[in-house]
Design a protein around this motif. Structure first.
Motif, PDB file in Angstrom:
ATOM      1  N   HIS A 344       0.827  -1.209   0.000  1.00  0.00           N
ATOM      2  CA  HIS A 344       0.000   0.000   0.000  1.00  0.00           C
ATOM      3  C   HIS A 344       0.864   1.263   0.000  1.00  0.00           C
ATOM      4  O   HIS A 344       0.520   2.282  -0.583  1.00  0.00           O
ATOM      5  CB  HIS A 344      -0.916  -0.036   1.228  1.00  0.00           C
ATOM      6  N   GLU A 345       2.030   1.160   0.630  1.00  0.00           N
ATOM      7  CA  GLU A 345       2.959   2.299   0.694  1.00  0.00           C
ATOM      8  C   GLU A 345       3.850   2.377  -0.549  1.00  0.00           C
ATOM      9  O   GLU A 345       4.739   3.228  -0.629  1.00  0.00           O
ATOM     10  CB  GLU A 345       3.847   2.180   1.934  1.00  0.00           C
ATOM     11  N   GLY A 346       3.665   1.439  -1.466  1.00  0.00           N
ATOM     12  CA  GLY A 346       4.438   1.475  -2.711  1.00  0.00           C
ATOM     13  C   GLY A 346       5.687   0.614  -2.722  1.00  0.00           C
ATOM     14  O   GLY A 346       6.563   0.794  -3.567  1.00  0.00           O
ATOM     15  N   PHE A 347       5.766  -0.330  -1.772  1.00  0.00           N
ATOM     16  CA  PHE A 347       6.945  -1.207  -1.737  1.00  0.00           C
ATOM     17  C   PHE A 347       6.514  -2.658  -1.867  1.00  0.00           C
ATOM     18  O   PHE A 347       5.954  -3.232  -0.934  1.00  0.00           O
ATOM     19  CB  PHE A 347       7.728  -1.007  -0.430  1.00  0.00           C
ATOM     20  N   ASN A 348       6.782  -3.215  -3.027  1.00  0.00           N
ATOM     21  CA  ASN A 348       6.427  -4.610  -3.253  1.00  0.00           C
ATOM     22  C   ASN A 348       7.522  -5.521  -2.732  1.00  0.00           C
ATOM     23  O   ASN A 348       8.629  -5.530  -3.243  1.00  0.00           O
ATOM     24  CB  ASN A 348       6.229  -4.868  -4.747  1.00  0.00           C
ATOM     25  N   MET A 349       7.196  -6.266  -1.697  1.00  0.00           N
ATOM     26  CA  MET A 349       8.173  -7.213  -1.146  1.00  0.00           C
ATOM     27  C   MET A 349       7.465  -8.513  -0.890  1.00  0.00           C
ATOM     28  O   MET A 349       6.349  -8.517  -0.384  1.00  0.00           O
ATOM     29  CB  MET A 349       8.700  -6.705   0.197  1.00  0.00           C
ATOM     30  N   ASP A 350       8.138  -9.630  -1.192  1.00  0.00           N
ATOM     31  CA  ASP A 350       7.533 -10.900  -0.798  1.00  0.00           C
ATOM     32  C   ASP A 350       8.015 -11.257   0.606  1.00  0.00           C
ATOM     33  O   ASP A 350       8.829 -10.547   1.203  1.00  0.00           O
ATOM     34  CB  ASP A 350       7.815 -12.005  -1.819  1.00  0.00           C
ATOM     35  N   GLU A 351       7.499 -12.359   1.116  1.00  0.00           N
ATOM     36  CA  GLU A 351       7.787 -12.695   2.517  1.00  0.00           C
ATOM     37  C   GLU A 351       9.269 -12.947   2.761  1.00  0.00           C
ATOM     38  O   GLU A 351       9.804 -12.579   3.793  1.00  0.00           O
ATOM     39  CB  GLU A 351       6.956 -13.912   2.942  1.00  0.00           C
ATOM     40  N   SER A 352       9.914 -13.598   1.782  1.00  0.00           N
ATOM     41  CA  SER A 352      11.320 -13.933   2.024  1.00  0.00           C
ATOM     42  C   SER A 352      12.178 -12.675   2.060  1.00  0.00           C
ATOM     43  O   SER A 352      13.105 -12.557   2.855  1.00  0.00           O
ATOM     44  CB  SER A 352      11.819 -14.950   0.993  1.00  0.00           C
ATOM     45  N   MET A 353      11.842 -11.707   1.202  1.00  0.00           N
ATOM     46  CA  MET A 353      12.603 -10.459   1.214  1.00  0.00           C
ATOM     47  C   MET A 353      12.337  -9.694   2.513  1.00  0.00           C
ATOM     48  O   MET A 353      13.258  -9.149   3.124  1.00  0.00           O
ATOM     49  CB  MET A 353      12.226  -9.612  -0.001  1.00  0.00           C
ATOM     50  N   LEU A 354      11.077  -9.709   2.936  1.00  0.00           N
ATOM     51  CA  LEU A 354      10.742  -9.019   4.178  1.00  0.00           C
ATOM     52  C   LEU A 354      11.446  -9.679   5.365  1.00  0.00           C
ATOM     53  O   LEU A 354      12.001  -8.999   6.230  1.00  0.00           O
ATOM     54  CB  LEU A 354       9.228  -9.021   4.387  1.00  0.00           C
ATOM     55  N   ASN A 355      11.440 -10.997   5.376  1.00  0.00           N
ATOM     56  CA  ASN A 355      12.140 -11.720   6.440  1.00  0.00           C
ATOM     57  C   ASN A 355      13.605 -11.334   6.504  1.00  0.00           C
ATOM     58  O   ASN A 355      14.168 -11.140   7.581  1.00  0.00           O
ATOM     59  CB  ASN A 355      12.025 -13.228   6.204  1.00  0.00           C
ATOM     60  N   SER A 356      14.214 -11.248   5.331  1.00  0.00           N
ATOM     61  CA  SER A 356      15.629 -10.882   5.286  1.00  0.00           C
ATOM     62  C   SER A 356      15.835  -9.463   5.814  1.00  0.00           C
ATOM     63  O   SER A 356      16.771  -9.197   6.566  1.00  0.00           O
ATOM     64  CB  SER A 356      16.124 -11.038   3.846  1.00  0.00           C
ATOM     65  N   GLU A 357      14.926  -8.558   5.451  1.00  0.00           N
ATOM     66  CA  GLU A 357      15.031  -7.175   5.945  1.00  0.00           C
ATOM     67  C   GLU A 357      14.847  -7.129   7.466  1.00  0.00           C
ATOM     68  O   GLU A 357      15.533  -6.367   8.148  1.00  0.00           O
ATOM     69  CB  GLU A 357      13.976  -6.292   5.273  1.00  0.00           C
ATOM     70  N   LEU A 358      13.937  -7.935   7.971  1.00  0.00           N
ATOM     71  CA  LEU A 358      13.714  -7.946   9.420  1.00  0.00           C
ATOM     72  C   LEU A 358      14.965  -8.430  10.143  1.00  0.00           C
ATOM     73  O   LEU A 358      15.357  -7.875  11.168  1.00  0.00           O
ATOM     74  CB  LEU A 358      12.514  -8.838   9.764  1.00  0.00           C
TER      75      LEU A 358
END
Length: 588
Positions: A344-358
């Motif tokens: 919604h904020e304009g950042f398309n991330m899948d779960e694995s990418m989000l996990n890595s960022e976390l």
DNA sequence: TCGGATGAAGGGTCTGGGTC
DNA sequence: TGACCCAGACCCTTCATCCG
């Protein structure tokens, strides 16, 4: 608008100088008076700079621009100097920080990079605030308290300790030390787990590999060189932060000896452990009651640092994405909810990418609890201000990020090794490439692996009881073809190892192999990002000249092989079967 | 070693001559 | 004459080791 970097500090270590840095923004302070009455007059080189700065000080100005504070690197002709030791002083912080050679050479100022470091330090600990629109800095309420405290007082100590407990990278280091309280850690062990792991600007070397390397060299000079010159950027950050924590009495430093022979010891790398006071402080800072939990100070500028090949837009895109993740975590407590929010904020991330960022935010120093699909930010974060501007990452960076994410999905490899996908194509980082390659063989393949480097030695040796491999790594931007001189070099190593003749090769690098490896079980191996077509000739030629088998391993296969070994799908003892003087495919 | 110091990379910015 | 363009020189920011 200019976007700067804070939060990651290289050089500064002296709290006395930090205090002086903060006092530059406090007209009532002694340092401000010193600058006004003597220092600027005597040390700033050019009349124009002197006049400009003196005028501000005479007016008791307390807000300065980056340029006035940090200055630039110019020589006496007002040009960029060929050697930076020829640089003259042209800023307030340069003349506030005495140089290391002030006593021996009478140099009364430091360079712009160290000045930048002290400013970063003051901003990162929230003693000085930054105005992005005007590119100016001024003192905060906390900074005023520090400035007014008596030198060496317990009040001063308290302020510094409290500020440090709000700075996520410092609490990260404390937490790492607290978790391994039974064992003290080297800068490498800390650096491996600090900051945005696996990104440029956060390189870290494997501790075991560095210790083996230190033990493997023969002379004191070589050992001094390794101790003094070889550290990744994250390892450097780990050393500096640990040093600050030592001064604040949260951490203790230990010297170590390593046994290298019967009754023969060499001095090793220093290690750090947490003190009782440090443990108490971190436990309090992480307190269970939300009200007592120490707030964490985080600026948008902390959230990524400049990557050489990446555009600034990529850096700033990542900063904004991370800032959104942190802000999103306050209201969204499952991975999928957070993914939706980011979309919604304009950042398309899948779960694995989000996990890595976390995970990267955790190693940055935020406490994020991930249990199954639920996530919770346990820290109360303040200070984030996202620029009202959108950033577009460079295409090359998007490609690399997607590739890394692909490997995240198909492997269980530690994040820091995914950086090999990038390093393997960057000849400026060949040392990184050598050390990381040796590291993955040790860490993931479970082999003994020693990085050698230096003259007349291969980049490394890899072995177990059954076989040994002579390793050479090649980082070429567009792939690695055939190089006659490098065939010669490899053949020389192969003969060195066959003949083991001390006269022929006094450095005896082959002693690093296990002594029980059968003579016919030695192989050669080139590792590179990508091999070009004619590389095949290099392999055939090397085999023809030495009658030894070996191969070439591309980084993609190096990673997939590592993952296969870790998952039990590839027996590391079958590696010699792949040595057929071809480019090797471990995993199809 | 500790506490910075240093050369380098590479994108950004300025300059000055040419063109419209 | 001034606005605009472009290439090359120069500069700024930031490492990634390096070192007195």
């Amino acid at each position: 608008m200019k976007f700067r970097t804070f939060g990651w500090v290289q050089n500064p270590s002296d709290f006395t100088k930090l205090k002086k840095t903060v006092q530059v923004f406090d007209p009532k302070s002694d340092q401000y008076k010193e600058l006004t009455n003597h220092i600027v007059k005597n040390v700033i080189y050019f009349n124009s700079d002197r006049k400009k700065l003196q005028k501000k000080l005479d007016k008791n100005v307390s807000e300065f621009t980056y340029e006035e504070l940090v200055g630039t690197s110019r020589n006496k002709k007002n040009k960029a100097p060929k050697y930076r030791k020829d640089a003259i002083a042209n800023s307030l912080l340069q003349v506030t920080i005495l140089s290391q050679s002030s006593k021996t050479k009478g140099k009364l100022y430091t360079d712009n990079w160290t000045a930048d470091g002290f400013l970063r330090w003051a901003v990162s600990l929230n003693f000085v605030s930054y105005n992005r629109e005007k590119d100016t800095f001024k003192i905060t309420e906390l900074g005023k308290k520090l400035s007014n405290s008596d030198d060496g007082s317990s009040q001063e100590m308290n302020i510094l300790q409290e500020a440090m407990l709000s700075y996520p990278p410092a609490t990260r280091v404390l937490s790492l030390l607290a978790t391994s309280s039974k064992q003290s850690l080297t800068k490498f062990a800390i650096g491996n787990n600090l900051g945005f792991v696996g990104e440029k600007g956060f390189t870290s070397y494997d501790e075991g590999l560095m210790i083996d390397w230190l033990k493997s060299v023969a002379t004191k000079e070589e050992r001094n060189n390794i101790r003094r010159n070889i550290e990744g950027t994250s390892d450097k950050y780990a050393r500096m932060i640990s040093g600050w924590l030592v001064k604040l009495k949260f951490v203790e430093k230990h010297t170590n000896k390593y046994k290298v022979g019967i009754n023969e010891y060499i001095s090793g790398f220093q290690t750090y452990s947490i003190t009782a006071k440090g443990l108490h402080a971190i436990n309090q800072a992480n307190g269970l009651s939300k009200n007592k939990t120490k707030k964490k100070f985080v600026m948008w500028e902390f959230l990524a640092i400049s990557n050489k090949q990446d555009s600034e837009q990529t850096r700033d895109f990542i900063r904004t994405r991370r800032a959104k993740i942190i802000l999103g975590l306050k209201h969204h407590h499952t991975i999928s909810a957070l993914v939706n929010y980011l979309k919604h904020e304009g950042f398309n991330m899948d779960e694995s990418m989000l996990n890595s960022e976390l995970k990267k935010l955790i190693s940055f120093g935020l406490r994020i609890k991930i249990v199954g699909k639920t996530i919770k930010l346990q820290d109360n974060v303040f200070g984030i201000c996202i620029p009202d501007q959108s950033f577009v990452p460079a295409n090359a960076d998007i490609y690399l990020e997607n590739m890394k994410n692909h490997y995240r999905k198909i492997t269980n490899l530690p994040e820091r090794y995914l950086e090999l996908l990038d390093v393997a194509f960057d000849h400026n980082r060949h040392q990184d490439f050598e050390i990381m390659t040796a590291g993955i063989f040790k860490d993931c393949y479970g082999l003994s692996s020693i990085h050698l480097g230096g003259q007349n030695k291969p980049d490394g040796v890899i072995y177990n009881n059954n076989f040994g491999i002579i390793l050479d790594t090649k980082a070429y931007e567009k792939g690695y073809g055939m190089h006659i001189d490098q065939i010669d070099e490899m053949c020389r190593y192969i003969y060195d190892n066959k003949q083991r003749d001390i006269v022929r090769q006094p450095n005896e690098w082959w002693n690093n192999f296990d002594k029980n490896i059968p003579k016919d079980q030695f192989y050669y191996l080139w590792v590179s990002g990508k091999f070009l077509k004619n590389f095949d000739k290099q392999l055939k030629n090397t085999h023809y000249r030495t009658n030894i088998n070996g191969g070439g391993l591309e980084v993609s296969q190096l990673l997939l092989g590592a993952d296969a070994v870790m998952k039990g799908n590839l027996d590391v003892n079958t590696l010699p079967n792949y040595m057929k003087n071809n480019v090797i495919k471990l995993v199809i």
